[in-house]
Structures are given as C-alpha cells and as structure tokens.
Enzyme design. Structure first.
Site, mmCIF file in Angstrom:
data_model
loop_
_atom_site.group_PDB
_atom_site.id
_atom_site.type_symbol
_atom_site.label_atom_id
_atom_site.label_comp_id
_atom_site.label_asym_id
_atom_site.label_seq_id
_atom_site.Cartn_x
_atom_site.Cartn_y
_atom_site.Cartn_z
ATOM 1 N N HIS A 82 -12.363 -2.313 15.480
ATOM 2 C CA HIS A 82 -12.724 -0.921 15.031
ATOM 3 C C HIS A 82 -12.079 -0.055 16.911
ATOM 4 O O HIS A 82 -13.336 -0.575 17.590
ATOM 5 C CB HIS A 82 -13.261 -0.611 14.651
ATOM 6 C CG HIS A 82 -13.190 0.846 14.109
ATOM 7 N ND1 HIS A 82 -14.171 1.831 14.603
ATOM 8 C CD2 HIS A 82 -12.297 1.370 13.393
ATOM 9 C CE1 HIS A 82 -13.941 2.864 14.019
ATOM 10 N NE2 HIS A 82 -12.797 2.676 12.588
ATOM 11 N N GLN B 97 -5.706 -4.404 9.718
ATOM 12 C CA GLN B 97 -5.375 -3.207 10.025
ATOM 13 C C GLN B 97 -3.937 -4.029 10.536
ATOM 14 O O GLN B 97 -3.973 -5.386 11.118
ATOM 15 C CB GLN B 97 -6.291 -2.870 11.730
ATOM 16 C CG GLN B 97 -5.608 -2.016 12.605
ATOM 17 C CD GLN B 97 -5.180 -0.182 10.775
ATOM 18 O OE1 GLN B 97 -4.341 -0.559 10.632
ATOM 19 N NE2 GLN B 97 -6.161 0.170 11.490
ATOM 20 N N TYR C 157 -6.735 6.609 0.317
ATOM 21 C CA TYR C 157 -7.400 7.955 -0.377
ATOM 22 C C TYR C 157 -7.671 8.776 1.380
ATOM 23 O O TYR C 157 -7.406 8.516 1.865
ATOM 24 C CB TYR C 157 -9.011 7.214 -0.853
ATOM 25 C CG TYR C 157 -9.151 8.865 -1.182
ATOM 26 C CD1 TYR C 157 -9.955 8.442 -2.591
ATOM 27 C CD2 TYR C 157 -10.294 9.528 -0.603
ATOM 28 C CE1 TYR C 157 -10.410 10.348 -3.064
ATOM 29 C CE2 TYR C 157 -10.676 11.137 -0.893
ATOM 30 C CZ TYR C 157 -11.074 10.978 -2.527
ATOM 31 O OH TYR C 157 -11.574 12.399 -2.876
ATOM 32 N N GLY D 114 -13.858 5.517 5.939
ATOM 33 C CA GLY D 114 -12.998 6.852 5.892
ATOM 34 C C GLY D 114 -13.132 7.412 7.448
ATOM 35 O O GLY D 114 -13.898 6.629 7.881
ATOM 36 N N ASP D 115 -11.740 7.893 7.494
ATOM 37 C CA ASP D 115 -12.075 8.282 9.682
ATOM 38 C C ASP D 115 -12.669 9.245 9.594
ATOM 39 O O ASP D 115 -12.869 10.202 8.463
ATOM 40 C CB ASP D 115 -10.131 8.416 9.746
ATOM 41 C CG ASP D 115 -9.934 7.178 10.386
ATOM 42 O OD1 ASP D 115 -10.621 5.955 10.748
ATOM 43 O OD2 ASP D 115 -8.090 6.988 10.265
ATOM 44 N N HIS E 181 -7.974 3.207 -3.123
ATOM 45 C CA HIS E 181 -9.248 3.675 -1.934
ATOM 46 C C HIS E 181 -10.386 4.017 -2.012
ATOM 47 O O HIS E 181 -10.220 5.040 -2.813
ATOM 48 C CB HIS E 181 -8.742 3.923 -0.223
ATOM 49 C CG HIS E 181 -7.509 2.195 0.030
ATOM 50 N ND1 HIS E 181 -6.981 2.484 1.136
ATOM 51 C CD2 HIS E 181 -6.669 1.147 -0.593
ATOM 52 C CE1 HIS E 181 -6.143 1.317 0.876
ATOM 53 N NE2 HIS E 181 -6.247 0.627 -0.182
ATOM 54 N N GLU F 152 0.965 -1.446 0.104
ATOM 55 C CA GLU F 152 -0.022 0.452 -0.156
ATOM 56 C C GLU F 152 0.554 1.255 0.023
ATOM 57 O O GLU F 152 1.803 1.509 1.037
ATOM 58 C CB GLU F 152 -0.952 -0.205 1.654
ATOM 59 C CG GLU F 152 -1.783 1.350 1.846
ATOM 60 C CD GLU F 152 -2.129 1.541 2.787
ATOM 61 O OE1 GLU F 152 -3.209 0.377 2.588
ATOM 62 O OE2 GLU F 152 -1.704 1.914 3.518
ATOM 63 N N TYR G 11 -10.174 -5.911 11.641
ATOM 64 C CA TYR G 11 -9.241 -5.081 13.004
ATOM 65 C C TYR G 11 -9.433 -6.534 13.918
ATOM 66 O O TYR G 11 -10.248 -6.615 14.613
ATOM 67 C CB TYR G 11 -10.420 -4.195 13.595
ATOM 68 C CG TYR G 11 -10.495 -2.768 12.749
ATOM 69 C CD1 TYR G 11 -9.853 -1.914 12.584
ATOM 70 C CD2 TYR G 11 -11.410 -2.922 11.436
ATOM 71 C CE1 TYR G 11 -9.777 -0.811 11.532
ATOM 72 C CE2 TYR G 11 -11.913 -1.795 10.543
ATOM 73 C CZ TYR G 11 -10.775 -1.366 10.356
ATOM 74 O OH TYR G 11 -10.614 -0.184 9.656
HETATM 75 P P1 FAD Z 1 -16.497 0.203 8.668
HETATM 76 O O1 FAD Z 1 -16.906 -0.361 8.470
HETATM 77 O O2 FAD Z 1 -18.024 0.767 8.247
HETATM 78 O O3 FAD Z 1 -16.795 0.595 9.843
HETATM 79 C C1 FAD Z 1 -16.386 1.426 11.216
HETATM 80 C C2 FAD Z 1 -17.510 1.103 12.774
HETATM 81 O O4 FAD Z 1 -19.094 1.321 12.869
HETATM 82 C C3 FAD Z 1 -16.961 0.271 12.860
HETATM 83 O O5 FAD Z 1 -16.876 0.766 15.017
HETATM 84 C C4 FAD Z 1 -18.064 -1.045 13.065
HETATM 85 O O6 FAD Z 1 -17.846 -2.105 13.889
HETATM 86 C C5 FAD Z 1 -19.143 0.331 13.292
HETATM 87 N N1 FAD Z 1 -20.332 -0.279 11.693
HETATM 88 C C6 FAD Z 1 -20.020 -1.179 10.454
HETATM 89 N N2 FAD Z 1 -20.974 -0.625 9.952
HETATM 90 C C7 FAD Z 1 -22.235 -0.402 11.238
HETATM 91 C C8 FAD Z 1 -23.802 -0.333 11.055
HETATM 92 N N3 FAD Z 1 -24.697 -0.209 9.696
HETATM 93 N N4 FAD Z 1 -24.332 0.478 11.698
HETATM 94 C C9 FAD Z 1 -23.653 0.669 13.067
HETATM 95 N N5 FAD Z 1 -22.361 0.231 12.818
HETATM 96 C C10 FAD Z 1 -21.573 0.064 12.063
HETATM 97 N N6 FAD Z 1 -8.967 5.529 5.846
HETATM 98 C C11 FAD Z 1 -8.808 6.808 4.645
HETATM 99 O O7 FAD Z 1 -9.280 8.000 5.261
HETATM 100 N N7 FAD Z 1 -8.443 6.467 3.605
HETATM 101 C C12 FAD Z 1 -7.771 5.005 2.953
HETATM 102 O O8 FAD Z 1 -6.919 5.019 2.341
HETATM 103 C C13 FAD Z 1 -7.815 4.157 4.284
HETATM 104 N N8 FAD Z 1 -7.615 2.602 4.102
HETATM 105 C C14 FAD Z 1 -7.410 1.720 5.213
HETATM 106 C C15 FAD Z 1 -7.417 0.705 4.563
HETATM 107 C C16 FAD Z 1 -7.135 -0.163 5.615
HETATM 108 C C17 FAD Z 1 -6.695 -1.511 5.080
HETATM 109 C C18 FAD Z 1 -7.503 0.052 6.710
HETATM 110 C C19 FAD Z 1 -7.921 -1.279 7.846
HETATM 111 C C20 FAD Z 1 -7.699 0.793 7.227
HETATM 112 C C21 FAD Z 1 -8.460 2.340 6.204
HETATM 113 N N9 FAD Z 1 -8.204 3.007 6.806
HETATM 114 C C22 FAD Z 1 -9.013 4.446 5.576
HETATM 115 C C23 FAD Z 1 -8.828 4.184 7.736
HETATM 116 C C24 FAD Z 1 -10.760 3.313 7.683
HETATM 117 O O9 FAD Z 1 -10.972 3.995 6.556
HETATM 118 C C25 FAD Z 1 -11.296 3.758 9.225
HETATM 119 O O10 FAD Z 1 -10.806 2.327 9.960
HETATM 120 C C26 FAD Z 1 -12.074 4.034 9.490
HETATM 121 O O11 FAD Z 1 -12.630 4.284 10.991
HETATM 122 C C27 FAD Z 1 -13.367 2.293 9.507
HETATM 123 O O12 FAD Z 1 -13.269 2.411 7.632
HETATM 124 P P2 FAD Z 1 -14.237 0.887 7.961
HETATM 125 O O13 FAD Z 1 -14.460 0.701 6.151
HETATM 126 O O14 FAD Z 1 -13.856 -0.311 8.626
HETATM 127 O O15 FAD Z 1 -15.866 1.467 8.221
#
Ligand code: FAD
Length: 318
Positions: free
Chosen positions: A184, A211, A51, A126-127, A95, A19, A180
């Site tokens: 998470h 992660q 991204y 995304g964060d 991403h 990455e 994670y």
């Molecule tokens: P989700 O899967 O949506 O989960 C987010 C949180 O909400 C979790 O706590 C989950 O348990 C909870 N949740 C999920 N679905 C629901 C629902 N329907 N109802 C209630 N709660 C729910 N960030 C960037 O900005 N750019 C990047 O390029 C980037 N690359 C990454 C690559 C990897 C391999 C990883 C592990 C992370 C990356 N991140 C990136 C960070 C990521 O965007 C953050 O960790 C973000 O906070 C969560 O993303 P997610 O897709 O896991 O979210």
C-alpha cells in the site's frame, strides 16, 4: 451465496468476477445494465460495486467569492447492488468504506444490506479525498479497515451499537479485504503492510482481493509470503488490461504500482491506438492464462465500467 462458498463449490476451477462503478449522477440504472449485459453472458460468480464518497468542489459565486459544495459524483452503491441481484440473480458485493461514515451510519448501511439479502462485503478504509493530504476519518468513525471489520463481525454475532438490544438478529456477512502485492502506498515497507493485512484476517476477513498488478511474479511472491505468515484465506488477483498510451502514467500514478519495462517499451513503440490496445490485451490474456494455470481461486476484473476489454480477455481465458 457467499464468495467463500462460490470458491468451495468451484472445486479448483477459476471463477470469473468483475468490479463496476455505480452510474454517474444523472444517469439511470440502464447504464449499469448496458455495461453488465455482455459480461453476465460469461456467468460471473459475483459483481463488485465500488463506493465513492462525497468530494468538496469550489464554485465561484456572483460576488467573486468561492463557495464550497459537497458533491457525490457516483452515489447509489447499495441500490445498484440490489438492482443487480434482482435483475441478473447474480451476487452483488458492495464496497463498504470507513471514509465519511460514523459507526452509526455504518450500522444503518449494514442493516439495509442485510434486509436486501446482500451477504458479501468488500471492507475498505477508502482513499483520502482530493482536498486532503492524508486520510481523515469521520469523527465517530473508523480510521482503518480493520476497525470496520470489527464492527461487521460484531454484527455477525448480533452485537449492535445499542447495548440495550436483546436477542438481536445476527447478520452473516462474508468479508473481503484489499491486499497489495506491491504494498500500500502509505506503508513504509511490504512487511509492515502485510503485518496489518494479517491483522485484518485475524479479525475476520474471509478472502483477499489484490490491487491490480502487471507482473505475475509480484502476485506469486505475495501469496508465498502470505502463506509463510499463516494467512491462509483465498487470495483473488485483481486484473486490469492496459489499453491506452495514457495508462503508462495514469496507472502508476493512481494505483501506486510498477509497469514491467518490456510492456511499457512495447507500448512506446506501438504505431497507433489500436496497436496499443492489442498489446495490452494480449499481455493481460497471457497474464490470466498463467494465473489460471497457477490455480488462482478467481480472476477479478476491474472493468472501470468498460465491458468490451474485459469481455475480450475473459473470452480468451475462460
Ligand atoms: P487499510 O487496510 O486500513 O490500510 C491502510 C494503510 O494503513 C496501509 O498502509 C496499512 O498498512 C496501514 N494500516 C492498516 N491498519 C493499520 C493500523 N491498525 N495501524 C497503523 N497502520 C495500519 N476505495 C474507495 O474509496 N472505494 C472503493 O470502492 C474501493 N475499492 C477498492 C477495491 C480494491 C480491491 C482495492 C485493492 C482498493 C479499493 N479502494 C477503494 C482503495 C482503498 O480504499 C485504498 O487503497 C485505501 O487507501 C486503503 O484501503 P485498505 O482497506 O487497504 O486500508
């Protein structure tokens, strides 16, 4: 080629992938090639490009008042992916995040990617941006990665946002999602986080990238729990070597993971920067060798655009 096809064709052999970050605004594409040239020698199966959404910064004007500006420090994810595919003939994976995108923006981005011949995505929420306490979805956008997956799978069946479109082209994206092993950071417990991970899989995720972690047992337990929950897609471990003293605090702070006591104590006792790097790289090499022996589908390196550390580890492992 799709990530799932790479895994199938490898027939049990562990894949190497990386990455990278898009170049900082003001740099050119050669910065990316400079990072990637030494890594491409090791034949990565695919290259992910992160991204980065816009941030708000405040600058003081001549009248003393603060003005808010929107800046994107690292634009260009889609274009860098296209440049990588053209230059190296290696699959590039953009991403795709929810933050900052309406559903229409997302559809347009997916159309661009499809036209460019990019058929893999890592779909993420995304964060939160630095000025927000928690994640705020764009008005008319998605709140969770699962909703974004639904939009991608709809396009994979030819369903665009415009219902009037007839006999539309079906896209064919392979969908990766984040997992994670140490949960998470927003989730109240690992079980609930995995409940939502399963939802992402049911909605169409094809593989998981984890992660980073520094204790392999966390990954082994995570895989076991996934399989018990009937999550049967490939789970690719995300890897990063610890190489500086600051990592002792910045890694747990930024990625919400623990560092094993024995690794942290070794780093504390190290005599200088070089010794710390040696300790971190050796730890990472041992981690990778154990994961490879376990039969992981791939080792995915978070390079942070530093190729030399990743190269040292990969050369020792592959
Ligand atoms: P989700 O899967 O949506 O989960 C987010 C949180 O909400 C979790 O706590 C989950 O348990 C909870 N949740 C999920 N679905 C629901 C629902 N329907 N109802 C209630 N709660 C729910 N960030 C960037 O900005 N750019 C990047 O390029 C980037 N690359 C990454 C690559 C990897 C391999 C990883 C592990 C992370 C990356 N991140 C990136 C960070 C990521 O965007 C953050 O960790 C973000 O906070 C969560 O993303 P997610 O897709 O896991 O979210």
């Amino acid at each position: 080629m799709k990530v799932t096809e790479h895994i199938e064709r490898a027939n049990g052999k562990t894949l190497f992938s990386v990455e990278i970050l898009p170049p900082l605004k003001g740099q050119d594409v050669n910065c990316t090639f400079k990072t990637l040239d030494p890594l491409v020698e090791l034949q990565p199966a695919f290259i992910d490009v992160t991204y980065h959404r816009q941030e708000f910064i405040y600058k003081q004007k001549e009248n003393g008042l603060l003005k808010r500006y929107q800046v994107r420090k690292r634009p260009g994810t889609v274009a860098i992916c296209a440049a990588i595919q053209n230059h190296y003939k290696v699959d590039a994976i953009p991403h795709l995040i929810c933050g900052g995108f309406t559903k229409e923006d997302t559809e347009d981005a997916l159309i661009d990617l499809n036209f460019l011949g990019i058929d893999n995505l890592l779909v993420l929420r995304g964060d939160p941006i630095k000025t927000e306490k928690s994640f705020v979805p764009e008005s008319g956008g998605h709140a969770y990665a699962s909703e974004l997956i639904e939009q991608v799978t709809a396009l994979n069946t030819g369903n665009y946002l415009d219902d009037d479109l007839q006999e539309s082209h079906k896209m064919d994206f392979c969908i990766g999602v984040a997992g994670y092993p140490e949960k998470h950071f927003e989730s109240p417990n690992l079980g609930m986080d995995m409940y939502y991970l399963k939802k992402k899989v049911e909605l169409g995720a094809d593989y998981i990238v984890t992660q980073m972690f520094f204790d392999n047992q966390k990954y082994f337990d995570f895989v076991k729990k996934c399989r018990e929950m009937d999550i049967n897609i490939p789970i690719i471990p995300g890897i990063k070597p610890l190489t500086t003293f600051n990592h002792l605090t910045s890694i747990p702070q930024n990625f919400y993971i623990d560092l094993p006591e024995s690794l942290a104590m070794e780093v504390l006792k190290a005599k200088d920067k070089e010794a710390i790097k040696e300790i971190g790289l050796e730890w990472c090499i041992n981690q990778c060798k154990e994961l490879k022996a376990f039969g992981v589908p791939g080792l995915h390196f978070y390079t942070m655009s530093n190729s030399s550390n990743t190269k040292k580890v990969a050369e020792a492992v592959f």
